[in-house]
Design an enzyme around this catalytic site. Structure first.
Site, PDB file in Angstrom:
ATOM      1  N   LYS A   1       1.906  -6.361   7.859  1.00 51.11           N
ATOM      2  CA  LYS A   1       2.539  -5.276   8.394  1.00 51.11           C
ATOM      3  C   LYS A   1       3.280  -5.731   9.625  1.00 51.11           C
ATOM      4  CE  LYS A   1      -0.340  -1.625   6.286  1.00 51.11           C
ATOM      5  NZ  LYS A   1      -1.137  -0.337   6.872  1.00 51.11           N
TER       6      LYS A   1
ATOM      7  N   TYR B   1       4.489   4.186   0.144  1.00 50.46           N
ATOM      8  CA  TYR B   1       3.488   5.262   0.523  1.00 50.46           C
ATOM      9  C   TYR B   1       3.445   6.631   0.020  1.00 50.46           C
ATOM     10  CZ  TYR B   1       1.241   1.980   3.824  1.00 50.46           C
ATOM     11  OH  TYR B   1       0.456   1.020   4.263  1.00 50.46           O
TER      12      TYR B   1
ATOM     13  N   ASN C   1      -3.058  -1.457  11.182  1.00 49.91           N
ATOM     14  CA  ASN C   1      -4.220  -2.297  10.829  1.00 49.91           C
ATOM     15  C   ASN C   1      -3.826  -3.588  10.072  1.00 49.91           C
ATOM     16  OD1 ASN C   1      -3.434  -1.188   8.364  1.00 49.91           O
ATOM     17  ND2 ASN C   1      -4.905   0.046   8.006  1.00 49.91           N
TER      18      ASN C   1
ATOM     19  N   HIS D   1      -1.646  -4.704   4.469  1.00 46.01           N
ATOM     20  CA  HIS D   1      -2.074  -3.737   3.292  1.00 46.01           C
ATOM     21  C   HIS D   1      -2.432  -4.553   1.963  1.00 46.01           C
ATOM     22  CE1 HIS D   1      -1.016  -1.144  -0.021  1.00 46.01           C
ATOM     23  NE2 HIS D   1      -0.463  -2.105  -0.813  1.00 46.01           N
TER      24      HIS D   1
ATOM     25  N   GLU E   1       3.195  -1.346  -7.100  1.00 40.93           N
ATOM     26  CA  GLU E   1       3.708  -2.056  -5.632  1.00 40.93           C
ATOM     27  C   GLU E   1       4.450  -3.279  -5.736  1.00 40.93           C
ATOM     28  OE1 GLU E   1       0.276  -0.067  -3.547  1.00 40.93           O
ATOM     29  OE2 GLU E   1       0.205  -2.236  -3.625  1.00 40.93           O
TER      30      GLU E   1
HETATM   31  N1  UDP Z   1      -3.516   5.595   7.846  1.00 42.46           N
HETATM   32  C1  UDP Z   1      -3.636   6.146   8.959  1.00 42.46           C
HETATM   33  N2  UDP Z   1      -4.552   7.225   9.307  1.00 42.46           N
HETATM   34  C2  UDP Z   1      -5.513   7.516   8.310  1.00 42.46           C
HETATM   35  C3  UDP Z   1      -5.113   6.813   7.054  1.00 42.46           C
HETATM   36  C4  UDP Z   1      -4.343   5.907   6.779  1.00 42.46           C
HETATM   37  O1  UDP Z   1      -2.766   5.877   9.813  1.00 42.46           O
HETATM   38  O2  UDP Z   1      -6.378   8.319   8.579  1.00 42.46           O
HETATM   39  C5  UDP Z   1      -2.363   4.417   7.527  1.00 42.46           C
HETATM   40  C6  UDP Z   1      -3.045   3.163   7.648  1.00 42.46           C
HETATM   41  O3  UDP Z   1      -2.192   2.306   8.222  1.00 42.46           O
HETATM   42  C7  UDP Z   1      -3.445   2.857   6.061  1.00 42.46           C
HETATM   43  C8  UDP Z   1      -2.185   3.287   5.559  1.00 42.46           C
HETATM   44  O4  UDP Z   1      -1.828   4.681   6.108  1.00 42.46           O
HETATM   45  O5  UDP Z   1      -3.558   1.095   5.826  1.00 42.46           O
HETATM   46  C9  UDP Z   1      -2.405   3.815   4.014  1.00 42.46           C
HETATM   47  O6  UDP Z   1      -3.676   4.620   3.762  1.00 42.46           O
HETATM   48  P1  UDP Z   1      -4.688   4.034   2.716  1.00 42.46           P
HETATM   49  O7  UDP Z   1      -5.591   5.341   2.633  1.00 42.46           O
HETATM   50  O8  UDP Z   1      -3.740   4.008   1.393  1.00 42.46           O
HETATM   51  O9  UDP Z   1      -5.421   3.091   3.086  1.00 42.46           O
HETATM   52  P2  UDP Z   1      -5.455   1.701   2.792  1.00 42.46           P
HETATM   53  O10 UDP Z   1      -5.652   1.241   1.221  1.00 42.46           O
HETATM   54  O11 UDP Z   1      -4.584   0.789   3.444  1.00 42.46           O
HETATM   55  O12 UDP Z   1      -6.765   0.797   3.272  1.00 42.46           O
HETATM   56 MG    MG Z   2      -3.984   2.058   0.068  1.00 44.52          MG
END
Ligand code: UDP
Ligand code: MG
Length: 165
Positions: A10, A50, A121, A124, A135
């Site tokens: 990212k 997303y 974080n 992805h 994706e």
């Molecule tokens: N995210 C966030 N706050 C939250 C949950 C998710 O900012 O409470 C962001 C974070 O960058 C995350 C992305 O949204 O990587 C996608 O969320 P997902 O639940 O799909 O998590 P991932 O699959 O990335 O672990």
């Molecule tokens: Mg996810």
């Protein structure tokens, strides 16, 4: 099971010059990289990527984050291929919340939560084969991947090209 998975480094990862560190960590999996590109992410691409989170309160900031609104406007997209690719990559990434992620995982080592509450974080990674297929097809055209991962059809124009069917 042999699988493919989409990885995005990212904008925070690229802006913090973590590309090499992240790729080195991912190479521990011994998986194969079968596609990569640097992308300036449009609003449409970010929103499609997303789409399942569109009702979350953090969605607008998440879209801005992926588009590089808080960092440089670029993302590195990769496809990793091999045995249990999805689980192996997710394990090295660590938990979604960087504060809860294993400190030796990529997100635990390099992620942060901003004062606005966005989880920056770094990375992805797809969570299951269906998500990976959606994706990968969103981020890559068939000719940008060195393997035939999914069915394609050839369309004839001035030049022939392949599109996802
Ligand atoms: N995210 C966030 N706050 C939250 C949950 C998710 O900012 O409470 C962001 C974070 O960058 C995350 C992305 O949204 O990587 C996608 O969320 P997902 O639940 O799909 O998590 P991932 O699959 O990335 O672990
Ligand atoms: Mg996810």
């Amino acid at each position: 099971m042999v699988e493919q998975t989409l990885v995005l480094i990212k904008p925070d990862g690229l802006s913090k010059s973590l590309t090499g560190n992240v790729l080195t960590r991912l190479s521990e999996t011994k998986l194969e990289i079968v596609a990569s590109r640097i992308v300036e992410v449009s609003k449409e691409l970010a929103e499609q990527h997303y789409a399942m989170l569109k009702d979350k309160p953090f969605f607008p900031d998440l879209i801005k984050y992926l588009m590089g609104g808080f960092h440089k406007k670029k993302v590195m997209a990769l496809v990793y291929y091999g045995d249990d690719a999805i689980a192996k990559i997710r394990k090295i990434c660590g938990a979604t919340n960087p504060e809860e992620a294993d400190p030796v995982s990529i997100r635990g080592a390099y992620g942060r939560i901003t004062t606005k509450g966005v989880y920056e974080n770094v990375i992805h990674a797809s969570t299951n084969p269906e998500e990976a297929e959606r994706e990968i097809k969103l981020w890559f055209a068939p000719d940008e991947i060195i393997m035939d991962l999914y069915p394609v059809k050839t369309v004839k124009g001035t030049f022939e090209k392949k599109i996802w069917v």
